[in-house]
Design an enzyme around this catalytic site. Sequence first.
Site, PDB file in Angstrom:
ATOM      1  NE  ARG A 155      -2.348   0.808   3.759  1.00  0.00           N
ATOM      2  CZ  ARG A 155      -3.141   0.719   4.829  1.00  0.00           C
ATOM      3  NH1 ARG A 155      -4.441   0.933   4.715  1.00  0.00           N
ATOM      4  NH2 ARG A 155      -2.640   0.375   6.006  1.00  0.00           N
ATOM      5  CE1 TYR A 208      -0.119   3.323  15.522  1.00  0.00           C
ATOM      6  CE2 TYR A 208      -0.401   1.554  13.941  1.00  0.00           C
ATOM      7  CZ  TYR A 208      -0.925   2.388  14.909  1.00  0.00           C
ATOM      8  OH  TYR A 208      -2.238   2.269  15.250  1.00  0.00           O
ATOM      9  CD  GLU A 328      -9.932  -2.345  13.119  1.00  0.00           C
ATOM     10  OE1 GLU A 328      -8.863  -2.867  13.478  1.00  0.00           O
ATOM     11  OE2 GLU A 328     -10.181  -2.019  11.939  1.00  0.00           O
TER      12      GLU A 328
HETATM   13  C1  3EB Z   1      -4.724   0.420  14.296  1.00  0.00           C
HETATM   14  O1  3EB Z   1      -5.222   1.428  14.799  1.00  0.00           O
HETATM   15  C2  3EB Z   1      -5.632  -0.763  14.164  1.00  0.00           C
HETATM   16  O2  3EB Z   1      -4.212  -0.585   7.991  1.00  0.00           O
HETATM   17  O3  3EB Z   1      -5.833   0.520   7.059  1.00  0.00           O
HETATM   18  C3  3EB Z   1      -7.212   0.349  11.840  1.00  0.00           C
HETATM   19  C4  3EB Z   1      -7.667   1.081  10.744  1.00  0.00           C
HETATM   20  C5  3EB Z   1      -6.142  -0.505  11.691  1.00  0.00           C
HETATM   21  C6  3EB Z   1      -7.039   0.958   9.497  1.00  0.00           C
HETATM   22  C7  3EB Z   1      -5.308  -0.003   8.049  1.00  0.00           C
HETATM   23  C8  3EB Z   1      -5.543  -0.640  10.436  1.00  0.00           C
HETATM   24  C9  3EB Z   1      -5.974   0.104   9.351  1.00  0.00           C
HETATM   25  O4  3EB Z   1      -3.543   0.367  13.964  1.00  0.00           O
HETATM   26  C10 3EB Z   1      -5.649  -1.343  12.815  1.00  0.00           C
END
Ligand code: 3EB
Length: 340
Positions: A155, A208, A328
């Site tokens: 991505r 992150y 989630e």
């Molecule tokens: C997080 O907050 C949980 O990779 O598009 C939430 C929303 C999450 C979107 C993505 C991943 C995605 O990291 C996972």
Amino acid sequence: MLRLDVLPASRLSQLAGDERDTILGGACFSHPARVPDATDLPLLNVDMAVLHGEETLCEIWHSNEPLQSGQSGAIRYRQGDTLLFGRVSLDENTEHSSDDARSPLQATTEAAYQSIFELLDTLGYPSILRVWNYFPAINRESHAMERYRQFNTGRQAAFLAKGRAVIGNVPAACALGSAGGGLQIAFLATRATMISIENPRQVSAYHYPRQYGLRSPTFARAGLVRLGGHDILFISGTASIVGHQTLHHGDVVAQTQECLHNITAIVAEANRQAPGADFRLERLAYKVYVRHSEDLDAVRREIAHAIGDPVSIVFLQADVCRADLQVEIEASGGHAIGSR
Ligand code: 3EB
């Protein structure tokens, strides 16, 4: 301007005339996946069990703009003056050759996003408001990398290859593990200006630290857009993460509460950026992904306790993108909800 209707596939196939012509696109969920009888529309068929009721459930977006349908390669789409809804479903092996250093999922993800960006650049819908990503075995390791991280790598590579930002102004999104099928992506793009919203309780996903993968996930916590005089909010999949860390391992009740704290913070942030909007938790439409179906009642009870009876809520069984996450929750608001 924009309306979300959640209905069983049997009712979707009965829609006719204006009720059908206003469909932009959507996604249908059932396990196993069943193809609804609407093949000319951009609908995703996701192999994902609905946890309440037996029927295939469809999340259908309507627009009151005059719409026209199109197809470009594997992408089927429908477009109006300001909105375009598209969907692409790819087998993981089609974009991959044996001398490719990338894993099949990474290569397929990169190809899918590149074709989405090419279409949007050609048709002139510069901003992606919301992306829904579904693919099987999201937590499985292959090619020395978890599949969710392979997806993130593909991505991000596509965003960069097409000159798009990978921090800041990025789409709201979700990424969940389906029970089968290929890589399935639905997206809603616009010519209107959108604002990406972050959650002050969480590190932005695009920042992150490396422990979650060398290539960060490319998504914002929410997207805000003004359409037809209404502020519309798309809240990304939201998990029990504070800072960058998963909280409440093994405690699905506490994880659900943390998801709702995060959504509350995102809604407050959206209300700050759109002072006239007055988004409220009980007026949002929710989609809740539960990893273990036996947790449904506990998750449902927690949501009812926190926000009562929301106008629209769907519970699905899905793998969440970190192995230690059990639930989630995503949401949207500011648009019309329900049948007309
Ligand atoms: C997080 O907050 C949980 O990779 O598009 C939430 C929303 C999450 C979107 C993505 C991943 C995605 O990291 C996972």
